[in-house]
Design an enzyme around this catalytic site. Structure first.
Site, PDB file in Angstrom:
ATOM      1  N   HIS A 145       0.979  -1.344   0.041  1.00 34.59           N
ATOM      2  CA  HIS A 145      -0.032  -0.088   0.016  1.00 34.59           C
ATOM      3  C   HIS A 145       1.094   1.116   0.119  1.00 34.59           C
ATOM      4  O   HIS A 145       2.202   1.219   0.106  1.00 34.59           O
ATOM      5  CB  HIS A 145      -1.016   0.149   1.056  1.00 34.59           C
ATOM      6  N   CYS A 161       2.810  -4.845   6.695  1.00 38.00           N
ATOM      7  CA  CYS A 161       2.734  -4.638   5.395  1.00 38.00           C
ATOM      8  C   CYS A 161       3.721  -4.107   4.783  1.00 38.00           C
ATOM      9  O   CYS A 161       4.827  -3.508   5.180  1.00 38.00           O
ATOM     10  CB  CYS A 161       1.409  -3.789   5.171  1.00 38.00           C
TER      11      CYS A 161
END
Length: 195
Positions: A145, A161
């Site tokens: 992301h 992440c």
């Protein structure tokens, strides 16, 4: 046109799109800037490979070439190596912390536990997100992301992440199709959580 030709042809288009980004006022060192590179060890084309010790993500192309991006990764104990696939893609996604995030840092995440946060510039998932899935498990709650916090690129600071700058994740998002294979390699070096 086959997939190999499509990937190779797309490289030229992305290269022209990257020129303004690479020339923009970035604070990232050259090794964390997007670059079209020749791989030392060829990897199959059309895959994402994340090397956490180098804080680099590669989108592989035919002929042993790839696009390299600088990233941030999960901090100690939160990075989860493995093989995944892109199971969903969203532009300006909404975000909600996982129960384990709320448990670890209630002062930071409890206020978002019920309703989450709508997409937008201040959202932790940034401008784009690719959701990592595994067969039999479904959504792993791991994401590739964006982030507005450029200072975190090149560091192990996230909740597991892989994050790119918002500018860079927009480019990667256009390159990577649904169902693309994603490999998160194990961390090999113990030590500081940043470059």
């Amino acid at each position: 046109m086959n997939r190999r030709e499509l990937l190779a042809g797309g490289a030229a288009a992305i290269a022209s799109a990257l020129l303004p980004v690479m020339g923009s006022a970035q604070t990232l060192p050259p090794r964390l800037q997007p670059a079209f590179v020749n791989l030392r060890h060829p990897l199959p084309a059309g895959e994402v490979h994340v090397f956490p010790d180098h804080f680099q993500l590669f989108w592989t192309l035919p002929n042993g070439q790839a696009w390299r991006y600088g990233i941030r990764v999960g901090r100690a104990g939160l990075y989860e190596p493995g093989t995944y696939y892109v199971g969903a893609k969203k532009e300006w996604p909404s975000w909600k912390p996982t129960p384990s995030m709320v448990e670890r840092e209630p002062e930071k995440f409890a206020k978002y536990a019920e309703d989450g946060m709508p997409g937008g510039p201040n959202n932790p998932l940034g401008a784009r997100a690719m959701y990592l899935f595994q067969p039999g498990r479904g959504d792993t709650f791991l994401r590739i992301h964006g982030t507005k916090d450029t200072n975190t690129i090149g560091r192990a600071v996230s909740n597991g992440c892989a994050g790119l700058t918002n500018e860079h994740v927009k480019l990667l998002y256009e390159q990577v199709p649904m169902k693309a294979k994603v490999v998160l390699y194990p961390k090999m070096v113990a030590g500081p959580s940043n470059v």
